[in-house]
Motif scaffolding. Sequence first.
Motif, mmCIF file in Angstrom:
data_model
loop_
_atom_site.group_PDB
_atom_site.id
_atom_site.type_symbol
_atom_site.label_atom_id
_atom_site.label_comp_id
_atom_site.label_asym_id
_atom_site.label_seq_id
_atom_site.Cartn_x
_atom_site.Cartn_y
_atom_site.Cartn_z
ATOM 1 N N LEU A 284 0.481 4.339 -5.530
ATOM 2 C CA LEU A 284 -0.732 3.670 -5.064
ATOM 3 C C LEU A 284 -1.916 4.429 -5.644
ATOM 4 O O LEU A 284 -2.180 5.578 -5.273
ATOM 5 C CB LEU A 284 -0.789 3.656 -3.538
ATOM 6 N N GLN A 299 5.705 -0.794 -6.308
ATOM 7 C CA GLN A 299 6.808 -0.285 -5.487
ATOM 8 C C GLN A 299 8.114 -0.901 -5.963
ATOM 9 O O GLN A 299 8.181 -2.108 -6.193
ATOM 10 C CB GLN A 299 6.553 -0.645 -4.022
ATOM 11 N N ASN A 319 3.547 -0.054 -0.598
ATOM 12 C CA ASN A 319 3.331 -1.490 -0.422
ATOM 13 C C ASN A 319 3.824 -1.999 0.922
ATOM 14 O O ASN A 319 3.889 -3.212 1.140
ATOM 15 C CB ASN A 319 4.020 -2.273 -1.541
ATOM 16 N N SER A 333 7.542 -4.903 -6.294
ATOM 17 C CA SER A 333 6.331 -5.503 -5.737
ATOM 18 C C SER A 333 5.088 -4.826 -6.285
ATOM 19 O O SER A 333 5.091 -3.639 -6.640
ATOM 20 C CB SER A 333 6.338 -5.427 -4.208
ATOM 21 N N TRP A 334 3.983 -5.614 -6.337
ATOM 22 C CA TRP A 334 2.685 -5.149 -6.798
ATOM 23 C C TRP A 334 1.638 -5.431 -5.718
ATOM 24 O O TRP A 334 1.725 -6.414 -5.010
ATOM 25 C CB TRP A 334 2.279 -5.868 -8.088
ATOM 26 N N GLN A 335 0.653 -4.541 -5.639
ATOM 27 C CA GLN A 335 -0.414 -4.695 -4.648
ATOM 28 C C GLN A 335 -1.780 -4.515 -5.300
ATOM 29 O O GLN A 335 -1.982 -3.618 -6.121
ATOM 30 C CB GLN A 335 -0.269 -3.640 -3.535
ATOM 31 N N ARG A 355 -6.293 -7.516 0.959
ATOM 32 C CA ARG A 355 -5.115 -7.021 0.252
ATOM 33 C C ARG A 355 -4.190 -8.183 -0.092
ATOM 34 O O ARG A 355 -4.015 -9.118 0.693
ATOM 35 C CB ARG A 355 -4.390 -6.010 1.150
ATOM 36 N N ILE A 357 -0.213 -8.698 -1.833
ATOM 37 C CA ILE A 357 1.021 -8.083 -2.338
ATOM 38 C C ILE A 357 1.994 -9.194 -2.700
ATOM 39 O O ILE A 357 2.165 -10.158 -1.937
ATOM 40 C CB ILE A 357 1.669 -7.159 -1.291
#
Length: 422
Positions: A284, A299, A319, A333-335, A355, A357
Amino acid sequence: MKQTLATTASLLSLTLASGFSDRALAADNGFVKDTTATLQARNYYFSRDFSDIVGANQQSKAEEWAQGFIFNLKSGYTPGTLGVGVDVIGQLGLKLDSSPDRVNTGLLPVQDDGRAADDYSRLGAALKVRYSKTELKVGELQPNLPVLAFSDIRLLPPTYQGVSISSSEFNGLTVQGGHLNSTSLRNESGDEKMQAMLGHVPQRQVSSDGFNFAGADYGFNDKRSSLSAWYGQLEDIYNQRFLGLKHSEPLGDWTLGANLGYYDSRQDGKKLLGNIDNQAFFSLLSAKRGGHTFYLGYQGMFGDSAFPRVFANISPLGNEVPTYEFAYTDERSWQVRYDYDFAALGVPGLTSTVRYITGNNVDTGKGYEGKDRERDLDLGYVLQSGSLKGLGIRVRNVMARSNYRSDIDENRLILSYTWSLL
């Protein structure tokens, strides 16, 4: 172990009286002088709509409203080489609104008749002993560790019963260890053996006799950098190793940050949940300037299992959020996240978070790739003046969608106020 409101109030009064009945005798030491006591009132509305139910539970909505009180007393230490003190925590939850078709929000206990309890409470204490910069605690504990994060995301926080030791004898280095033999869940009064979750799925069919932990955090670089190494073991279910790095770097008007972590988890002992094989990596990154903070996170779950943790806790995964965890088998996963502190515009106390995700590559075990996504909006304000100065108001709205678990539309409204009693 359930108690009525009157019983709880009496117990808290007795605790205070016993701790401070002889102020004159203790005035020359820090046991009384360094004692602090607070009482937090927390009013909590929670609603989740499940628009596309997946799984055995076909309840379409969870919605409850409750009032909580959290009392914390932390004494100082008696004089001498070996100082002795005590920590006391008292908790009370009151039902304001619920019905059998809307239970299981995590705010209130559910009774055998399917209805939420009118009230629930708990009073616990921990004896603490300090030598130099080393502290031993025995009793009611609230650890906050990479392998067992403090999960205060409902009306009342969970507690654990056991022993812990923490030492900061060397500059910048903190070493901790301990053994926990039971837990009091966030919406329960009594003690229970600990259980596990794999990803988002509770594993209530088996229990463990204890949780063991040991680890170290080392801060350096003028406290702008830290390294962490931890081990956790939910006996006969899983063991877990964690390595973490945090860094903050000023760069002109900006402050750049990085939070990196790696978990390696395996089955343990009698393997009560069978083989467990999970490696989890998260990153992060952040960039802050004035009231603006931007985040980018990645993540990844690797191995044959979802991420394990103690039920019903969150984890420090980058995440993971209180609705979806993005920690199921093989998930990536992407945030993206944006925070703004309105103090930069002359409105101190007002903050916001937006946010998003998205996750994919989930091994659902059903012959298709699992995907999920979540959008969160949080607004918070703390009154800065007037008779209600310090009153906190927080609103949370969530939209979470998945093709392998239930969709969720969620709203939370939380009011909190803390009195300093000592």
